[in-house]
Design a protein around this motif. Structure first.
Motif, mmCIF file in Angstrom:
data_model
loop_
_atom_site.group_PDB
_atom_site.id
_atom_site.type_symbol
_atom_site.label_atom_id
_atom_site.label_comp_id
_atom_site.label_asym_id
_atom_site.label_seq_id
_atom_site.Cartn_x
_atom_site.Cartn_y
_atom_site.Cartn_z
ATOM 1 N N HIS A 1 -2.736 -31.393 35.716
ATOM 2 C CA HIS A 1 -3.384 -32.488 35.016
ATOM 3 C C HIS A 1 -2.851 -32.666 33.577
ATOM 4 C CE1 HIS A 1 -6.701 -35.319 34.617
ATOM 5 N NE2 HIS A 1 -6.900 -34.848 33.410
ATOM 6 N N VAL A 2 -2.145 -31.653 33.071
ATOM 7 C CA VAL A 2 -1.668 -31.700 31.684
ATOM 8 C C VAL A 2 -0.538 -32.719 31.534
ATOM 9 C CG1 VAL A 2 -0.637 -30.350 29.809
ATOM 10 C CG2 VAL A 2 -2.370 -29.316 31.274
ATOM 11 N N GLY A 3 0.292 -32.831 32.586
ATOM 12 C CA GLY A 3 1.403 -33.779 32.497
ATOM 13 C C GLY A 3 2.637 -33.171 31.847
ATOM 14 N N LEU A 4 2.558 -31.908 31.470
ATOM 15 C CA LEU A 4 3.718 -31.171 30.966
ATOM 16 C C LEU A 4 3.875 -29.948 31.857
ATOM 17 C CD1 LEU A 4 2.789 -31.353 27.177
ATOM 18 C CD2 LEU A 4 4.686 -32.569 28.250
ATOM 19 N N THR A 5 5.064 -29.371 31.829
ATOM 20 C CA THR A 5 5.328 -28.278 32.772
ATOM 21 C C THR A 5 5.814 -27.020 32.060
ATOM 22 O OG1 THR A 5 7.639 -28.895 32.997
ATOM 23 C CG2 THR A 5 6.065 -29.970 34.505
ATOM 24 N N ARG A 6 5.951 -25.961 32.841
ATOM 25 C CA ARG A 6 6.518 -24.718 32.297
ATOM 26 C C ARG A 6 7.947 -24.962 31.800
ATOM 27 N NH1 ARG A 6 3.185 -23.052 36.490
ATOM 28 N NH2 ARG A 6 1.773 -21.356 35.962
ATOM 29 N N ALA A 7 8.674 -25.867 32.468
ATOM 30 C CA ALA A 7 10.043 -26.163 32.037
ATOM 31 C C ALA A 7 10.037 -26.786 30.636
ATOM 32 C CB ALA A 7 10.721 -27.101 33.032
ATOM 33 N N ASP A 8 9.018 -27.567 30.338
ATOM 34 C CA ASP A 8 8.913 -28.160 28.997
ATOM 35 C C ASP A 8 8.713 -27.072 27.941
ATOM 36 O OD1 ASP A 8 9.128 -30.871 29.820
ATOM 37 O OD2 ASP A 8 7.033 -30.833 30.454
ATOM 38 N N ILE A 9 7.919 -26.070 28.287
ATOM 39 C CA ILE A 9 7.705 -24.963 27.340
ATOM 40 C C ILE A 9 9.011 -24.196 27.146
ATOM 41 C CG2 ILE A 9 6.377 -22.886 26.808
ATOM 42 C CD1 ILE A 9 4.153 -23.878 28.609
ATOM 43 N N GLU A 10 9.723 -23.971 28.245
ATOM 44 C CA GLU A 10 11.007 -23.258 28.163
ATOM 45 C C GLU A 10 12.000 -24.018 27.283
ATOM 46 O OE1 GLU A 10 12.156 -20.178 29.018
ATOM 47 O OE2 GLU A 10 9.983 -20.019 29.228
ATOM 48 N N ASP A 11 11.997 -25.337 27.419
ATOM 49 C CA ASP A 11 12.871 -26.175 26.612
ATOM 50 C C ASP A 11 12.571 -25.996 25.121
ATOM 51 O OD1 ASP A 11 14.718 -28.461 26.175
ATOM 52 O OD2 ASP A 11 12.878 -29.476 25.550
ATOM 53 N N ALA A 12 11.269 -25.956 24.799
ATOM 54 C CA ALA A 12 10.869 -25.752 23.401
ATOM 55 C C ALA A 12 11.308 -24.367 22.924
ATOM 56 C CB ALA A 12 9.356 -25.904 23.268
ATOM 57 N N ARG A 13 11.137 -23.403 23.808
ATOM 58 C CA ARG A 13 11.508 -22.036 23.445
ATOM 59 C C ARG A 13 13.014 -21.931 23.180
ATOM 60 N NH1 ARG A 13 9.935 -16.645 26.984
ATOM 61 N NH2 ARG A 13 10.173 -15.199 25.250
ATOM 62 N N ASP A 14 13.814 -22.576 24.030
ATOM 63 C CA ASP A 14 15.271 -22.569 23.839
ATOM 64 C C ASP A 14 15.660 -23.237 22.521
ATOM 65 O OD1 ASP A 14 15.525 -21.353 26.281
ATOM 66 O OD2 ASP A 14 16.088 -23.170 27.373
ATOM 67 N N ARG A 15 14.966 -24.328 22.214
ATOM 68 C CA ARG A 15 15.282 -25.045 20.975
ATOM 69 C C ARG A 15 14.987 -24.154 19.766
ATOM 70 N NH1 ARG A 15 13.231 -29.348 22.327
ATOM 71 N NH2 ARG A 15 15.165 -30.386 22.873
ATOM 72 N N LEU A 16 13.856 -23.472 19.804
ATOM 73 C CA LEU A 16 13.510 -22.569 18.698
ATOM 74 C C LEU A 16 14.542 -21.446 18.583
ATOM 75 C CD1 LEU A 16 9.639 -22.493 19.162
ATOM 76 C CD2 LEU A 16 10.874 -23.363 17.157
ATOM 77 N N LYS A 17 15.046 -21.014 19.705
ATOM 78 C CA LYS A 17 16.063 -19.960 19.712
ATOM 79 C C LYS A 17 17.358 -20.483 19.052
ATOM 80 C CE LYS A 17 17.755 -15.957 21.293
ATOM 81 N NZ LYS A 17 17.552 -14.869 20.349
#
Ligand SMILES: *Cc1c(COP(=O)(O)O)cnc(C)c1O
Length: 450
Positions: free
Chosen positions: A44-60
């Motif tokens: 129901h959130v409309g965002l996924t675990r892949a979206d979180i991973e993408d953010a994590r990669d960007r921070l890295k």
């Protein structure tokens, strides 16, 4: 009193008796009857675990840059992460303070000690600015995704970014994060501060060359004015705390990192060892994003409970009535005046209440004097100094274990056996950069209220 969304207040109270308690500014709690299993709720959130991973990669990608420009980010190699600590002395103090036994262990997640702004906003706020800067730098051909981003600590990059503006409306901490990060990169930064924002936060921003615009009114107005200013200026990027999914994802990265930290300490989280996270809630992006991250990693083994001031129960009101950002606490004569400046958002996020509602187990409110007492108890027992907003987290166990949560505990299988193994985690959202004298006065105030 006047009508709210076409209904008399008395009609609202008849439909939702809890509103009466909220209007009297009495502390209370509400456990969500509509909470769903994690996987269903996540859909129901409309965002996924892949979206979180993408953010994590960007921070890295940005980590080498952050380590280079912020001395306090050096020790973690530019990864902005906070310690998680067990606080047994405080747990003992809380037990006598509340007159209850708190089964399991009490822990604290110290976002108060995050680099750059000393608050949870160093997650979402910094992330959104970095995402924006990365887009501009890629577009200009200044970097590629594989580059060492320390290249962006250069006159050439600052020259590029100086052609752009970043703006935000804030009660303080978000402004600090966005302002300091933006100014560091070379952006022209504008922070629209609500009346509750503390003076030291404005002073600190100005010392970084940020333009601080002050308002006599509350957070919603500061945000609206910031939004308006940016609409007429195409070079201005507005960080929209009430709607931003970038902010949300920046916060969500904390979930997997926390799982790693717990693993390092051999803290087990499973069905029989539940994690119960108590999250101070303002507009909702911070606790909502963190809860999304936690649910994505721990699934049904984590319970997320939001804390709000009795003078600003905006998320509880929005979710309970199903009206979300269509309602502000002021509609019901609730004044939004509280020492918890980080939580003083009278109207909840349009995104979080709607999209996260099935994943948040409950909501409770905390009176201002109690926040100060909790600040003093934590400082006295563990030598941890936190701001009043953060202290609301630690009123959580008393609500979860109380009579009004019995139905919730039974409905969701939170048995005595499981509670005996529970990890109670207070998410300490801010405090490390509060000037020493101001912090001393919080503690003294807490002691005077005992
Ligand atoms: C911003 C903030 C929160 C809550 O985050 P929201 O995104 O506004 O819900 C909690 N505590 C502190 C100290 C904050 O600055």
């Amino acid at each position: 009193m006047t009508e709210v969304l076409g209904k008399d207040i008395s009609q609202w109270v008849k439909e939702f008796p809890k509103i009466d308690t909220l209007m009297k500014n009495e502390k209370t709690d509400w456990f969500n009857p509509q909470v769903k299993p994690a996987e269903e709720g996540i859909k129901h959130v409309g965002l996924t675990r892949a979206d979180i991973e993408d953010a994590r990669d960007r921070l890295k990608r940005w980590a080498p840059y952050l380590a280079q420009v912020f001395p306090d980010a050096q020790r973690t190699a530019g990864i902005l992460e906070s310690p998680v600590v067990c606080v047994p002395n405080f747990q003992e103090k809380l037990q006598s303070h509340f007159g209850i036994e708190i089964p399991g262990q009490l822990w604290a997640k110290l976002d108060s000690h995050l680099p750059i702004s000393g608050s949870i906003k160093a997650r979402g706020g910094v992330y959104e600015v970095l995402k924006h800067a990365e887009e501009i730098a890629l577009e200009a051909g200044l970097i590629t995704l594989e580059d060492d981003y320390r290249k962006l600590d250069s006159a050439q990059a600052r020259e590029l970014f100086s052609g752009y503006k970043v703006a935000v409306g804030s009660t303080g901490n978000l402004g600090l994060s966005i302002g300091i990060m933006s100014a560091q990169l070379g952006f022209q930064a504008f922070v629209h501060m609500s009346a509750d924002a503390r003076q030291w936060k404005k002073d600190k921003l100005r010392s970084h060359g940020v333009t601080v615009v002050e308002y006599e009114s509350d957070y919603s107005v500061a945000v609206a004015e910031g939004r308006k200013q940016s609409e007429s200026d195409p070079t201005m990027y507005f960080v929209d705390d009430e709607n931003s999914t970038s902010l949300f994802l920046g916060y969500a990265v904390s979930g997997a990192r926390l799982a790693g930290q717990f693993q390092a300490y051999d803290v087990r989280i499973d069905a029989d060892h539940p994690l119960i996270a108590y999250l101070p809630c303002g507009v909702g992006g911070g606790p909502g994003g963190v809860a999304f991250g936690l649910k994505s990693v721990f699934g049904d083994n984590v319970r997320c409970i939001f804390a709000e001031p009795t003078h600003c129960p905006s998320m509880m009101l929005g979710v309970m009535t199903g009206e979300h950002d269509a309602l502000a606490v002021q509609d019901f004569g609730i004044d939004n005046v509280t020492a918890a400046d980080g939580l003083a958002c009278g109207r909840p996020s349009a995104f979080v209440g709607r999209h996260m509602q099935y994943l948040i187990d409950g909501y409770y409110t905390v009176e201002d004097p109690e926040m100060y007492r909790l600040v003093a108890l934590l400082a006295g027992s563990e030598d941890l100094r936190i701001e009043p907003s953060s202290a609301t987290a630690f009123a959580g166990p008393a609500h979860l274990l109380g009579e009004s949560a019995r139905e919730y505990r039974e409905r969701t299988g939170l048995t005595d056996e499981r509670l005996a193994n529970a990890i109670h985690l207070g998410w300490v959202t801010g405090g490390n950069m509060v000037p020493a004298e101001e912090m001393d006065s919080y503690i003294a105030k807490g002691e005077s209220y005992m």
